[in-house]
Every structure is written in structure tokens, then in C-alpha cells.
Enzyme design. Structure first.
Site, short mmCIF file in Angstrom:
data_model
loop_
_atom_site.label_atom_id
_atom_site.label_comp_id
_atom_site.label_asym_id
_atom_site.label_seq_id
_atom_site.Cartn_x
_atom_site.Cartn_y
_atom_site.Cartn_z
N HIS A 1 0.81 -1.22 0.00
CA HIS A 1 0.00 0.00 0.00
C HIS A 1 0.84 1.27 0.00
CE1 HIS A 1 -3.75 2.03 -0.02
NE2 HIS A 1 -3.70 2.51 1.20
N HIS B 1 -0.96 3.23 7.28
CA HIS B 1 -0.85 3.58 5.87
C HIS B 1 0.60 3.88 5.51
CE1 HIS B 1 -5.03 3.91 4.61
NE2 HIS B 1 -4.63 4.40 3.45
N SER C 1 -3.09 5.90 10.17
CA SER C 1 -1.99 6.62 9.52
C SER C 1 -0.69 6.41 10.29
CB SER C 1 -2.31 8.12 9.47
OG SER C 1 -2.53 8.64 10.77
#
EC number: 3.5.1.23
Length: 444
Positions: free
Chosen positions: A147, A242, A285
Site C-alpha cells: 500500500h 498507511h 496513519s
């Protein structure tokens, strides 16, 4: 003159109403357990049997390999729409397809991770044709991605995909497909009898909830350890933050912190091969200090230190269980919203994005179950199935389909990027996914 103006206004109103009727409709808030797609899923689950998977065989063998999928010339980047299809300007670090093959004599399975934003649906379709040439099928292949938001694009045909990943390029699909096939082939060649085990660590300081400060955070670091009879050792890591340490204005091709983590782990004399698969990254995050590449280094350093400290103590056992399967996942009609209660009609969504099948991927290696999801799956949701599970469970995102974000249902009406722009299939999908995964775990 006045009659002409009135007539013109009436015509405009009629056209606007017709357009609204053709293009827009109200959000469908029917409780998911009362829908046709829920009934279709239950019919599938009623016939789902672990016995049909030929779970037990000889002692598990495992092998691993990687293939470089860095383009020879710059291509569009994927990860931030604001880049508008800009090509990368420099290769900071190469991108790879990494594969681990398992074999228990009765069946084989491949775990594959790509240094990409997602596993593009077009790549999965290409693999269906390419894998039989090396004795595998798509049903035997468990897909995920790191990702990173700083890798290659060019893999999406429709308008929405092109906004995120740039102009479509068939050569990109071929490059990625060939990389996966080559990695699986080499991993299959080098497999040996192996022991496996799972270690769990925690890194709360490295992940934040990006929708709300009150949201729960999954800070678990999963490390799947494999040791061949020769002594060679591999580590598959899954984490929830992320890979967005690099900003949209940076045009460096990079694997972000997952790549730096893998490189750091492979410098450990105890780890010959490492790979990373995105966990429940939805709503989560990265939280390390520093800017851009400094943040990448800090994320990788702290995670590798946490892993290396306990890696030797991960208990290993020979196992005989191996199973691989995909479960078709029926969904509500697309609910891509333009406001709180209005959505684009499904035909318009499909014309802008495409109509790709959604599935849950299931891989069972020993007593560990892997479940791959076709989305940015929420780490907050993952907490609700991973902790109560009777047997170890790792949930990964990006299994080769993509349906947007699946988040906690209580956030559905928040005007946030994840819940408004990237929630494509309507309310209650959080509960729908949780119920489905829980039912699968009971059967497994």
C-alpha cells in the site's frame, strides 16, 4: 419576451429533473440483513465446508523468492489524485513482487505481496491466464500489497482509476504479472520442509486513527516466521499504518516504510527473506516523527527493532494443514455519494470505475488463518475479529479486487474522505464484513 423566459426556465427545470432522475438516487439504507445480497452470501456459507479443502497432507514445505518489477522508464505514479498522473522522476528504491509458496503434498498455495498501492483488478485478471503455465491457479494465490502511495500506476482503465493511477498502460500489467509469475516459480523451485510460527508485537506509538481521536487503533505487528530444514529463515510482516510517509508532491518511486522495514529485517543475520502485507490500514496513519524519508527511516527502525528483539523466541512447529479458497462477496449496489443522502446511480458508477468481482481470500497455513479483503479494511474493525478469534488470524487488505474503504459503521455519515468519497457500497458494510469473517472463522 416574458413568456419566452418562463418557457426557457421551465425547459431547464424539466431537463434538470430528467438528469437528476437518470444520474442520481437516494442512498439505500435498508438493513443489510434484510437484503438480497445478504441472503445470497448466507446461501454460500451454508455450503462452505472445511472438509472440501483437503486441509491435511504431508509436512508443510515452504520456499520464497522475489522479482523486480521496477519499470525501465518512468510511468505514472499511484496513490494521490493530486499528482494527476505525473510520472515519477527518480527511483529512490526499486519495487518488487515477493512470493512465498507452501506445499503439503496434496495442494500448493502462494502468498504474494506487491510494492504497489493495491493489487489492481486488471492484474488479477491477467494472472488468471498466466498462472496455469507454472502449475498454479488464481484460487491458489493469496494476494496483498504494501500500500505504498509512491509506487507505479498505469494499471486502471476507467476514469476514476486513471485519476488515481494515471493513464492506463498494458505494459505495466504485463510487467507486474510477469514479476508475480517469476517470483512464484522460483519460490516453488526452492521450497523445503519447514517449521512455521507466529509472533505478535505492539507499536502503538507508530499508528494514529485519522478519522477521530476517539477511535480505537489496531497497533499489532504480526510476524509469521518460516524456517526451512536448511536453516534459512523468512519473515512475513503485517501492520496497519498507511504507507503515506511521502507526500503527494514527492515524485520519488519508493516502497515507503514497508520497503525500508523489509530491507532492515534482511540485514538481520537471522532473517534471509522478508515481506510485508498491509493489514487493516483503513482509518490508520503512520505516526513516527520526522518528515518524509526521515519518517520512513524512523518507522522502519522502530518496527525492525521491535521484531528483531523477539524474533528468535517465536515458537516454531511442523504443520500439515494447508488450504486456499476464495469466497464470492455479494454487495449492495454502488452507493457513491455526492451528498449525505444522494448517490450516483449504479450504471454511472460502473461506467466511471468498472464492475469488478469482490471476494474474500482465505489461506490456512497450520493453525493460522489469513483473510484477504478487497478494500482498505479498517484496523478498528480488524480488532473486533482478531482479538476474539479462537485461532490466530491475520486480515490483509488489497486482495485483487477493490471496493473502496470499509470503515466503522458509526462514521458513515461523517463528511470525511474515507467515509464520503471512498465509501462506494453504502452503509453497514462494517457489520457485514465482521459477520462474514466471524462466520468463516467458526467454520475454519
Amino acid at each position: 419576451m416574458k413568456k419566452s423566459i418562463v418557457l426557457f426556465v421551465l425547459i431547464c427545470v424539466c431537463i434538470a429533473l430528467i438528469l437528476q432522475s437518470c444520474l442520481l438516487s437516494k442512498i439505500d439504507r435498508t438493513p443489510y440483513q434484510q437484503t438480497d445480497y445478504y441472503a445470497a452470501l448466507q446461501a454460500q456459507l451454508d455450503t462452505f465446508s472445511i472438509d472440501s479443502l483437503q486441509l491435511y497432507g504431508d509436512t508443510l514445505q515452504a520456499g520464497w523468492a522475489k522479482a523486480n518489477i521496477t519499470p525501465s522508464t518512468p510511468v505514472p505514479m499511484a496513490g494521490y489524485g493530486s499528482r494527476r498522473g505525473q510520472k515519477y522522476t527518480v527511483v529512490h528504491d526499486s519495487i518488487w513482487a515477493r512470493a512465498v509458496v507452501f506445499d503439503n503434498g496434496k495442494q500448493k498455495a502462494a502468498w504474494v505481496s506487491l510494492d504497489l498501492l493495491i493489487v489492481p483488478p486488471e492484474v488479477k485478471e491477467s494472472l488468471k491466464k498466466a498462472l496455469p503455465g507454472i502449475g498454479f491457479s488464481i484460487d491458489q494465490t493469496y494476494l496483498t500489497a504494501t500500500h505504498t502511495h509512491s509506487s507505479i500506476g498505469g494499471w486502471a482503465k476507467k476514469l476514476v482509476g486513471r485519476l488515481i493511477a494515471g493513464k492506463y498502460d498494458e505494459n505495466v500489467i504485463k510487467l507486474i504479472t510477469n514479476g508475480i509469475v517469476n517470483a512464484i516459480r522460483q519460490a516453488d523451485i526452492h521450497k523445503q520442509k519447514a517449521k512455521i510460527g507466529l509472533g505478535t508485537y505492539y507499536a502503538r506509538e507508530l499508528v494514529n486513527h485519522r478519522i477521530t481521536n476517539e477511535g480505537k487503533v489496531d497497533s499489532t505487528v504480526y510476524v509469521f516466521k518460516i524456517q526451512q530444514a536448511s536453516g534459512a529463515t523468512a519473515a512475513i510482516v503485517s501492520f496497519t499504518a498507511h504507507a503515506t510517509c511521502l507526500a503527494s508532491k514527492d515524485y520519488s518511486l519508493s516502497r515507503d516504510y514497508p520497503g525500508a522495514l523489509v530491507d532492515s529485517l534482511e540485514k538481520n543475520k537471522e532473517i534471509d527473506f522478508a515481506a510485508f502485507g498491509a493489514g487493516g490500514v483503513g482509518s490508520h496513519s503512520p505516526a513516527a516523527e520526522g518528515a518524509e524519508f526521515e519518517k520512513i527511516a524512523n518507522m522502519a527502525s522502530l518496527l525492525s527493532h521491535r521484531i528483531n528483539t523477539g524474533f528468535d523466541s517465536i515458537a516454531l512447529k511442523y504443520q500439515t494443514q494447508l488450504a486456499n479458497r476464495e469466497l464470492a462477496l455479494p454487495l449492495r449496489k454502488p452507493q457513491w455519494r455526492i451528498s449525505e443522502n444522494w448517490r450516483l446511480r449504479p450504471w454511472l458508477f460502473y461506467s466511471l470505475y468498472g464492475d469488478y468481482p469482490a471476494t474474500l481470500s482465505i489461506l490456512k497455513t497450520g493453525n493460522l488463518t489469513w483473510i484477504g479483503t478487497p478494500c482498505d479494511f479498517s484496523g478498528e474493525l480488524a480488532l473486533q475479529v482478531q482479538k476474539p478469534a479462537q485461532h490466530p488470524l491475520i486480515i490483509n487488505s488489497f486482495n485483487g479486487g477493490y471496493i473502496g474503504y470499509i470503515t466503522e459503521d458509526s462514521y458513515y455519515d461523517r463528511n470525511h474522505y474515507e467515509t464520503r468519497v471512498m465509501n462506494w457500497f453504502g452503509p453497514e458494510n462494517g457489520a457485514y464484513f465482521l459477520e462474514t469473517i466471524n462466520q468463516l472463522m467458526k467454520k475454519l
